[in-house]
Design a protein around this motif. Structure first.
Motif, short mmCIF file in Angstrom:
data_model
loop_
_atom_site.label_atom_id
_atom_site.label_comp_id
_atom_site.label_asym_id
_atom_site.label_seq_id
_atom_site.Cartn_x
_atom_site.Cartn_y
_atom_site.Cartn_z
N TRP A 87 -23.07 -19.16 118.92
CA TRP A 87 -22.63 -17.78 118.68
C TRP A 87 -23.71 -17.00 117.93
O TRP A 87 -24.06 -15.89 118.33
CB TRP A 87 -21.30 -17.75 117.91
CG TRP A 87 -20.92 -16.35 117.60
CD1 TRP A 87 -20.36 -15.43 118.47
CD2 TRP A 87 -21.12 -15.65 116.36
NE1 TRP A 87 -20.21 -14.22 117.82
CE2 TRP A 87 -20.66 -14.33 116.54
CE3 TRP A 87 -21.64 -16.03 115.13
CZ2 TRP A 87 -20.70 -13.39 115.52
CZ3 TRP A 87 -21.68 -15.09 114.12
CH2 TRP A 87 -21.22 -13.78 114.31
N GLU A 88 -24.24 -17.60 116.87
CA GLU A 88 -25.29 -16.89 116.11
C GLU A 88 -26.53 -16.65 116.97
O GLU A 88 -27.12 -15.58 116.92
CB GLU A 88 -25.66 -17.66 114.84
CG GLU A 88 -24.65 -17.51 113.74
CD GLU A 88 -25.15 -17.97 112.39
OE1 GLU A 88 -24.96 -17.23 111.42
OE2 GLU A 88 -25.75 -19.07 112.31
N LEU A 89 -26.91 -17.64 117.74
CA LEU A 89 -28.12 -17.55 118.56
C LEU A 89 -27.98 -16.51 119.68
O LEU A 89 -28.88 -15.68 119.88
CB LEU A 89 -28.41 -18.93 119.16
CG LEU A 89 -29.63 -19.05 120.07
CD1 LEU A 89 -30.91 -18.81 119.29
CD2 LEU A 89 -29.65 -20.45 120.70
N PRO A 96 -31.93 -14.10 113.03
CA PRO A 96 -33.08 -14.51 113.86
C PRO A 96 -32.79 -15.85 114.55
O PRO A 96 -32.13 -16.72 113.97
CB PRO A 96 -34.23 -14.65 112.86
CG PRO A 96 -33.82 -13.80 111.69
CD PRO A 96 -32.32 -13.89 111.63
N ASP A 97 -33.29 -16.00 115.76
CA ASP A 97 -33.02 -17.20 116.55
C ASP A 97 -33.36 -18.49 115.80
O ASP A 97 -32.58 -19.43 115.78
CB ASP A 97 -33.78 -17.16 117.88
CG ASP A 97 -33.28 -16.06 118.80
OD1 ASP A 97 -32.25 -15.41 118.50
OD2 ASP A 97 -33.94 -15.84 119.83
N LEU A 123 -30.26 -29.34 121.58
CA LEU A 123 -29.43 -28.49 122.42
C LEU A 123 -29.64 -27.01 122.10
O LEU A 123 -29.85 -26.19 123.00
CB LEU A 123 -27.96 -28.87 122.28
CG LEU A 123 -26.96 -28.10 123.14
CD1 LEU A 123 -27.37 -28.07 124.61
CD2 LEU A 123 -25.58 -28.69 123.01
N LEU A 124 -29.62 -26.66 120.82
CA LEU A 124 -29.82 -25.25 120.46
C LEU A 124 -31.25 -24.80 120.76
O LEU A 124 -31.46 -23.64 121.12
CB LEU A 124 -29.46 -25.00 119.00
CG LEU A 124 -27.96 -25.11 118.67
CD1 LEU A 124 -27.73 -24.87 117.18
CD2 LEU A 124 -27.12 -24.16 119.50
N GLY A 125 -32.22 -25.70 120.64
CA GLY A 125 -33.59 -25.36 121.01
C GLY A 125 -33.69 -25.02 122.49
O GLY A 125 -34.38 -24.07 122.88
N LEU A 130 -33.80 -20.67 126.71
CA LEU A 130 -33.14 -20.09 127.87
C LEU A 130 -32.40 -18.80 127.56
O LEU A 130 -31.80 -18.20 128.46
CB LEU A 130 -32.15 -21.11 128.45
CG LEU A 130 -32.75 -22.40 128.98
CD1 LEU A 130 -31.63 -23.37 129.35
CD2 LEU A 130 -33.64 -22.12 130.18
N LYS A 131 -32.40 -18.37 126.32
CA LYS A 131 -31.61 -17.21 125.89
C LYS A 131 -31.72 -16.00 126.81
O LYS A 131 -30.71 -15.42 127.20
CB LYS A 131 -31.97 -16.84 124.45
CG LYS A 131 -31.17 -15.67 123.91
CD LYS A 131 -31.52 -15.38 122.46
CE LYS A 131 -30.78 -14.17 121.95
NZ LYS A 131 -31.04 -13.94 120.52
#
Length: 136
Positions: A87-89, A96-97, A123-125, A130-131
């Motif tokens: 959610w934050e990302l 910030p990412d 996973l978040l990386g 891919l954002k």
């Protein structure tokens, strides 16, 4: 720990309790406000509301990119940390990412298993990379 770090930790507690009890997170917040002297940081409420409002999209994204892991198979704490971090990302432009990823990893380091920080970071990386395509 920063105020936002504490807010993330409190959001994790609320979302975890809600999931374990089968309750709405808003009910958990309300119960805490009524029955304790606990103050709820506005950012905690923002995280909880954000995760709840985007949970189906967040869960679909996590499920797609968590190779070899289903949401049901993940430890509950990791699943909720990933929801907050995602959610934050993806949906909170005020964070910030890199901060979104590192704060989620820090939560995993203090609240989950020894393997969790690497899993959350990986996973978040991937999601961070891919954002642009995930939000297109």
């Amino acid at each position: 720990m920063s105020a936002r770090g504490k807010a993330r930790s409190r959001a994790l507690d609320i979302l975890f309790e809600a999931e374990q009890r089968g309750a709405a997170p808003s009910d958990v917040i309300q119960r805490r406000l009524e029955k304790t002297e606990q103050q709820i940081n506005p950012y905690t409420e923002e995280i909880v509301a954000g995760v709840v409002s985007k949970q189906s999209q967040i869960d679909e994204i996590i499920s797609t990119y968590a190779r070899g892991w289903t949401l049901d198979r993940m430890p509950a704490v990791d699943r909720i940390i990933l929801r907050i971090g995602t959610w934050e990302l993806l949906y909170n432009d005020d964070v910030p990412d890199g901060v979104a990823v590192s704060e989620a990893v820090a939560l995993a380091r203090t609240m989950s298993t020894d393997d969790s920080p690497n899993f959350v970071n990986g996973l978040l990386g991937t999601l961070q990379t891919l954002k642009p395509t995930l939000l297109a």
